[in-house]
Design an enzyme around this catalytic site. Structure first.
Site, PDB file in Angstrom:
ATOM      1  N   TRP A 194     -13.138 -20.015  24.643  1.00  0.00           N
ATOM      2  CA  TRP A 194     -13.487 -21.070  23.678  1.00  0.00           C
ATOM      3  C   TRP A 194     -12.878 -22.417  24.052  1.00  0.00           C
ATOM      4  CZ3 TRP A 194     -17.412 -21.586  20.811  1.00  0.00           C
ATOM      5  CH2 TRP A 194     -17.458 -22.503  19.773  1.00  0.00           C
ATOM      6  N   GLU A 232     -13.982 -27.874  26.046  1.00  0.00           N
ATOM      7  CA  GLU A 232     -13.786 -28.892  27.080  1.00  0.00           C
ATOM      8  C   GLU A 232     -15.122 -29.278  27.708  1.00  0.00           C
ATOM      9  OE1 GLU A 232     -10.932 -27.571  29.924  1.00  0.00           O
ATOM     10  OE2 GLU A 232      -9.247 -27.663  28.536  1.00  0.00           O
ATOM     11  N   ASP A 285      -0.551 -18.132  13.556  1.00  0.00           N
ATOM     12  CA  ASP A 285      -1.409 -17.716  14.650  1.00  0.00           C
ATOM     13  C   ASP A 285      -2.125 -16.435  14.228  1.00  0.00           C
ATOM     14  OD1 ASP A 285      -1.439 -15.674  17.151  1.00  0.00           O
ATOM     15  OD2 ASP A 285      -1.883 -17.697  17.836  1.00  0.00           O
TER      16      ASP A 285
END
Length: 453
Positions: free
Chosen positions: A347, A352, A96
């Site tokens: 984002w 989406e 990450d």
């Protein structure tokens, strides 16, 4: 990260992934625990979750405390992975973006590190370039943001970036230092998996490929469209919302939703209500109460939204609008009655919206959302502007007139809808066999598999 893991194991029959989740007393809330449980339930037999509990350091500022807490877990991560994979060959780390301190652990174990970057390719290129400007030329982002004339040229953008839309984090010394430090660490990775689609950000992806930075793999869109956000309890209102949308004409409803941290106070709420009523458009509004206890406190739902809305608003708009708290955003955006999305430009929300072909109006709040707003309005031309430079910490009030203009432009200008539909088709094809992201995932797996050869 779980959705990415699923994609990887689907493409490689012998790949096993252990996903490490590190929480602290301040982050291990009931919602986080419930969400982690749902991820574990959704994982496949070859994707497992390994949970570690860190400790908070109250003496450190918020940004440094989070990084410090993760750094303190390096030994435990190393030991846990050695214990967890006694018979398997450890192929590498996928980190990450806030966990780059684990680069040292990977080096100790003799395996390469890759990065998962959850934002877009243009912002990744910006992150690298702004760090170079800071380190080599002493660039002052806060000063540039205050200038009304500052325009900055970046390799991954076609147009100059106005200083006023620089990411909020760069305007504060603590967060700016953390951002520059992370960018330096990103350069130490062997490759970066980016949550984007090459066809959506072709200019930025091509720009990154021409640099000496780590190899970039566009692997998006990495979205969880099926189960929704289970960190919130589903309620009967969700079904009622979809039933209400079923009764509305196609592409007639404007949807307002500002992410898991987006909320406004009374005066701004009343301006939004006035704009919606004045626009005459049907609407679905996710209205949430600002959290108590600091700027990063999570919003909550109102027990009764009437306490903050103008008197009589719900009665006057009962036939054309619906106001509620948390909503299942992906399910709403998927509905044929939604014609536009007023968004904070996170984002995930952006992807989406592109996936479902819903044009956007930009109202950024924090993090890199101002940059995303610029990308959507000026570079990709799939959004109209309410604001590009709004920052939630300013508590500035956007007027009803300004917002009404944005809503009318969003719902009545058809040019962006056609352009968004074109991007939607490209994004949906990226993860199919032979698609650009599918090929990029296969390339990444091949590179990882050959690391010991």
């Amino acid at each position: 990260m779980v959705e990415l893991a699923k994609l990887l194991v689907h493409r490689h029959s012998t790949l096993v992934i252990s996903l490490v989740i590190i929480t602290s007393p301040s982050t291990a809330t009931a919602a986080v625990t419930r969400y982690a449980d749902s991820l574990a339930a959704a994982a496949t037999p070859r994707v497992s979750l390994l949970r570690l509990r860190g400790e908070d350091d109250p003496s450190l500022p918020a940004g440094n405390a989070a990084v410090s807490m993760i750094e303190s877990q390096r030994t435990r991560v190393r030991e846990a992975l050695l214990e967890f994979t006694p018979t398997a060959r450890l192929a590498g780390f996928v980190l990450d973006m806030f966990c780059t301190s684990m680069l040292d652990v990977a080096e100790e174990l003799g395996v390469p590190s890759y990065l998962f970057f959850p934002s877009g390719a243009a912002f990744l290129g910006f992150t690298f370039h702004i760090q170079t400007l800071h380190d080599e030329e002493g660039f002052d982002a806060a000063a540039a943001a205050e200038s009304t004339e500052a325009e900055l040229v970046f390799p991954g953008l076609v147009r100059p970036l106005p200083g006023k839309v620089l990411p909020s984090g760069l305007l504060h010394e603590e967060w700016a230092a953390a951002s520059y430090r992370m960018a330096r660490d990103f350069r130490k990775s062997k490759g970066i998996l980016v949550n984007t689609v090459k066809e959506l950000e072709s200019y930025a992806v091509d720009s990154l490929s021409r640099t000496e930075n780590p190899k970039v793999y566009p692997v998006g869109p990495i979205l969880n469209l099926k189960s929704g956000d289970t960190s919130f309890e589903s309620s009967g209102e969700d079904d009622e919302t979809i039933e209400w949308l079923d009764q509305q004409p196609e592409s007639s409803v404007v949807f307002l939703c500002f992410g898991s941290m987006g909320a406004f106070r009374g005066e701004q709420v009343r301006e939004i209500a006035s704009a919606l009523e004045g626009s005459g458009h049907r609407f679905l509004w996710s209205l949430r109460r600002p959290g108590e206890g600091g700027p990063w406190a999570s919003p909550t739902d109102y027990e009764d939204v009437r306490e903050v809305l103008p008197e009589g608003f719900l009665d006057r708009t009962a036939e054309v609008g619906r106001v509620m708290g948390w909503v299942p955003q992906a399910a709403v955006l998927a509905h044929k009655s939604i014609g536009g999305f007023v968004s904070h430009c996170g984002w995930n929300s952006t992807l989406e919206s592109v996936w479902f072909g819903v044009p956007m109006a930009t109202w950024p709040m924090y993090a890199e959302q101002q940059f995303n707003a610029f990308l959507l309005v000026e570079e990709l031309e799939i959004a109209t502007e309410v604001r590009m430079d709004y920052r939630s910490e300013s508590e500035e009030v956007v007027s009803a007139e300004e917002l009404e203009r944005g809503i009318r432009s969003l719902m009545e200008d058809c040019s962006r809808k056609g352009r968004m539909k074109g991007f939607s088709d490209l994004v949906r094809g990226a993860l199919t066999d032979g698609g650009s992201s599918s090929s990029s995932i296969a390339e990444f797996i091949g590179d990882v598999s050959n690391n010991d050869l």
